[in-house]
Design an enzyme around this catalytic site. Structure first.
Site, PDB file in Angstrom:
ATOM      1  CB  THR A  46       7.836 -19.950 -34.851  1.00 60.74           C
ATOM      2  OG1 THR A  46       9.217 -19.764 -35.170  1.00 60.74           O
ATOM      3  CG2 THR A  46       7.232 -20.950 -35.813  1.00 60.74           C
ATOM      4  CB  ALA A  97      18.208 -26.260 -44.100  1.00 65.23           C
ATOM      5  CB  SER A 124       8.476 -27.353 -31.998  1.00 63.59           C
ATOM      6  OG  SER A 124       9.466 -27.850 -32.813  1.00 63.59           O
TER       7      SER A 124
HETATM    8  P1  NG1 Z   1      10.098 -19.607 -38.756  1.00 59.70           P
HETATM    9  O1  NG1 Z   1      10.160 -19.130 -37.350  1.00 59.70           O
HETATM   10  O2  NG1 Z   1       8.890 -19.169 -39.534  1.00 59.70           O
HETATM   11  O3  NG1 Z   1      11.393 -19.375 -39.455  1.00 59.70           O
HETATM   12  C1  NG1 Z   1      10.746 -22.102 -37.998  1.00 59.70           C
HETATM   13  C2  NG1 Z   1      11.626 -22.794 -38.980  1.00 59.70           C
HETATM   14  C3  NG1 Z   1      10.759 -23.461 -40.021  1.00 59.70           C
HETATM   15  C4  NG1 Z   1       9.739 -24.393 -39.379  1.00 59.70           C
HETATM   16  C5  NG1 Z   1       9.011 -23.668 -38.250  1.00 59.70           C
HETATM   17  C6  NG1 Z   1       8.102 -24.571 -37.461  1.00 59.70           C
HETATM   18  C7  NG1 Z   1      13.814 -22.130 -39.821  1.00 59.70           C
HETATM   19  C8  NG1 Z   1      14.620 -21.098 -40.504  1.00 59.70           C
HETATM   20  N1  NG1 Z   1      12.520 -21.857 -39.651  1.00 59.70           N
HETATM   21  O4  NG1 Z   1       9.926 -21.190 -38.694  1.00 59.70           O
HETATM   22  O5  NG1 Z   1      11.570 -24.131 -40.916  1.00 59.70           O
HETATM   23  O6  NG1 Z   1      10.334 -25.574 -38.943  1.00 59.70           O
HETATM   24  O7  NG1 Z   1       9.907 -23.040 -37.345  1.00 59.70           O
HETATM   25  O8  NG1 Z   1       8.718 -25.261 -36.435  1.00 59.70           O
HETATM   26  O9  NG1 Z   1      14.360 -23.167 -39.454  1.00 59.70           O
HETATM   27 ZN    ZN Z   2       9.424 -29.719 -33.761  1.00 58.09          ZN
END
Ligand code: NG1
Ligand code: ZN
Length: 614
Positions: A572, A441, A134
């Site tokens: 992540t 968001a 991603s």
């Molecule tokens: P983590 O790394 O758990 O905050 C991020 C995004 C999630 C989601 C995931 C998967 C933020 C604050 N966090 O997760 O909303 O999209 O990646 O891609 O944007």
């Molecule tokens: Zn993505």
């Protein structure tokens, strides 16, 4: 096990054969001295031969199933040696699957191929495996599994994924057998797995490892090659609904979406070329490639000016939805005119954010919260016009801007609910309503229509007694459903929905932005030695551990006006995320910094202490 039971039940049939005979038969048997009345005796013998044959063939089936299983496991064992696990490496199936530096992922991919095959055998459906990281840097990669209706795999199977991923080489078969047994899977069932990948240099060999995993367990694969994450979700859903959701090809996807978009924009026929123009930042990723392919289908009703199309720059580097959202600034490589409508995809095109700069050079971001507000307002209006009594709700996470929540609840009067971070949580919550609009968001989101809601809308479209205004509204609803990718957040589909809504309502990006004003906010990261020391509750808005952290956050928040702050371990990245909002940007920045310091001190911060932003 199943066959043993079958054999056992055959034996039971033999033994209970006489007792279930009628009393008349019993009589004639007893009165016959040799009990071998020609008819009766022959019948019994025939029955016995039949049962013996059944037992024989069941035993044969058992034997051949056993052989098949052994051969399959031998193959897995051989092939897995080509994808060895580095000893001691442990990884967790996180918020969005496995994600880390690509060099650690070959064995994970092979094993996720195995797991997807088991999942397919279990569900008797096609399962998807997407190779992508991603919005992460180009050097990273990742993988996630897609369940039959295009949704994220269930929590129990996420657990199996972690179990299988972390098994040392010599215990891989044991873990595999453990899952087979727990889930009572017949290994000889057929399996079908769809595989897709993003444009990262590592994706080609990693997706080959997935294909190897599937084939070593005898599963069939369809390699879609380069596709966006939401395109693969769409394919899986199309396949398992036998085409009801659409045709499972990239062209089928373009056709379905573009037809719906063209139908919607017919209702805004006086748009100028300027209004049809949209700047798109492709994050140097797969979204750019797919946008190019789709352009012709849109017949100039949308005129895309594409930047960061992957021809030169690095994936997600100084561009893409995550960069724009977190940095709150325009991506590099885009030539933005004053007031011009622009948007950014992320690296696998499942997120989108919009933005523009005003005449004073001030940057305005329209994130997932603004998108949810625009779409839910539009849908609510259509429901009223169509005279449909369907409940609409917006699902958000703790990262939703406080202004958006207030606007939706107080002005729009829609139900708002808050879940933990991660689309699977939002998706699940949105399924509870007739129409569930969910957006993180950061711009990941979609709209779910319940089966009952879709049925009501379709029936009303056919209802000849409906007046013109109702008919028009319900037709718009029908096309909107077709335009939305209900399986998962989809940058291309969301972009087309937004463009159609703005066109139909005659709104500029500035009008949209003016619906409510965001509270200034800041997101920061803190590195700690073990982020698992932070445990949260209340949809991640409160920290339960380490002790004293929540009290510290509470007293810091009290120092600022309209303030809110929370912390949570990322799923992540190996960091703790800090979020703060307040009445001014200085206050939000200062609060975020102070909370970061509290995390650093109370949750085992490593490296240098966080520095103030200004
Ligand atoms: P983590 O790394 O758990 O905050 C991020 C995004 C999630 C989601 C995931 C998967 C933020 C604050 N966090 O997760 O909303 O999209 O990646 O891609 O944007
Ligand atoms: Zn993505």
């Amino acid at each position: 096990m199943q066959l043993v039971l079958q054999l056992f039940s055959c034996r039971v049939t033999l033994e209970t054969h006489h007792p279930v005979q009628s009393s008349g038969q019993k009589q004639s048997q007893q009165s016959s001295p040799d009990s071998s009345t020609p008819e009766r005796g022959r019948g019994d013998v025939r029955q016995c031969i039949h049962v013996i044959r059944e037992v024989g063939s069941a035993a044969h089936a058992l034997q051949s199933q056993k052989q098949h299983k052994m051969a399959q496991f031998d193959k897995v064992s051989q092939k897995s040696k080509l994808h060895p696990k580095p000893e001691g490496l442990t990884l967790q199936y996180g918020t969005a699957g496995f994600r880390t530096h690509a060099k650690h992922l070959d064995h994970i991919m092979f094993r996720m191929g195995l797991l997807a095959t088991l999942r397919s055998k279990k569900t008797k459906s096609t399962i998807g495996v997407m190779v992508t990281a991603s919005h992460n840097p180009e050097e990273d990669n990742g993988v996630k599994l897609i369940d039959p209706m295009g949704e994220m795999v269930t929590a129990v199977w996420e657990g199996y994924a972690t179990q299988l991923a972390n098994a040392e080489q010599d215990s891989l078969l044991k873990e595999l057998k453990d899952i087979l047994e727990k889930e009572d899977i017949d290994v000889s069932e057929p399996a079908s797995v769809y595989v897709g990948k993003d444009t990262r240099p590592s994706s080609a060999s990693l997706s080959q490892a997935v294909l190897d995993g599937v084939s070593s367990l005898g599963g069939k694969t369809h390699d879609y090659g380069l596709v966006t994450t939401p395109q693969l979700h769409y394919m899986v859903c199309c396949c398992n609904t036998r085409g009801c959701y659409g045709s499972p090809t990239v062209e089928g996807y373009y056709q379905k979406l573009s037809q719906a978009f063209l139908q919607l924009t017919q209702n805004a026929s006086n748009r100028t070329d300027d209004q049809k123009r949209l700047q798109v930042d492709g994050a140097n990723g797969i979204g750019a490639l797919k946008m190019r392919e789709m352009e012709a289908f849109l017949r100039s009703e949308l005129q895309v000016v594409l930047s960061n199309d992957g021809s030169s720059g690095k994936l997600n580097h100084m561009c893409g939805a995550d960069y724009v959202k977190v940095q709150q600034k325009a991506p590099q490589g885009m030539n933005m005119g004053v007031g011009e409508r622009c948007c950014s995809f992320d690296g696998d095109a499942d997120r989108i954010v919009y933005y523009y700069t005003d005449s004073k050079g001030c940057f305005h971001l329209l994130d997932g919260d603004k998108i949810a507000t625009l779409i839910s307002t539009y849908l609510k209006e259509l429901l009223t016009q169509a005279g449909l009594n369907l409940q609409i709700a917006v699902v958000q996470t703790a990262y939703a801007n406080g202004s958006s929540t207030r606007y939706l609840e107080d002005v729009m009067k829609v139900v708002v609910c808050c879940t933990k971070t991660g689309v699977k949580h939002l998706h699940h919550a949105a399924q509870e309503y007739d129409i569930g609009v969910y957006f993180e968001a950061n711009g990941h989101g979609t709209v779910l229509f319940s089966k009952a809601a879709q049925k009501q809308i379709q029936e009303l479209v056919k209802d000849l007694n409906t007046n013109d205004e109702r008919k028009q509204a319900v037709k718009l609803l029908e096309s909107t459903i077709n335009l939305i990718n209900q399986t998962v957040g989809d940058a291309i589909s969301d972009m087309l929905v937004i463009e159609a809504v703005l066109a139909i309502r005659g709104m500029s990006v500035q009008d949209w932005d003016a619906i409510y004003t965001d509270l200034p906010n800041r997101q920061l990261k803190v590195t700690v030695s073990d982020r698992r020391v932070i445990d949260t509750t209340d949809a991640e808005r409160k920290a339960v551990t380490p002790e004293g952290l929540q009290d510290a956050i509470d007293s810091l928040v009290k120092k600022y006006k309209n303030a809110r702050s929370f912390v949570r371990p990322s799923g992540t990245e190996d960091v703790v995320r800090v979020y703060a909002e307040a009445d001014t940007q200085e206050s939000a920045d200062s609060l975020a910094h102070e909370v970061s310091l509290a995390v650093y001190r109370l949750a085992g911060g490593v490296g240098d202490e966080p520095k103030p932003l200004h």
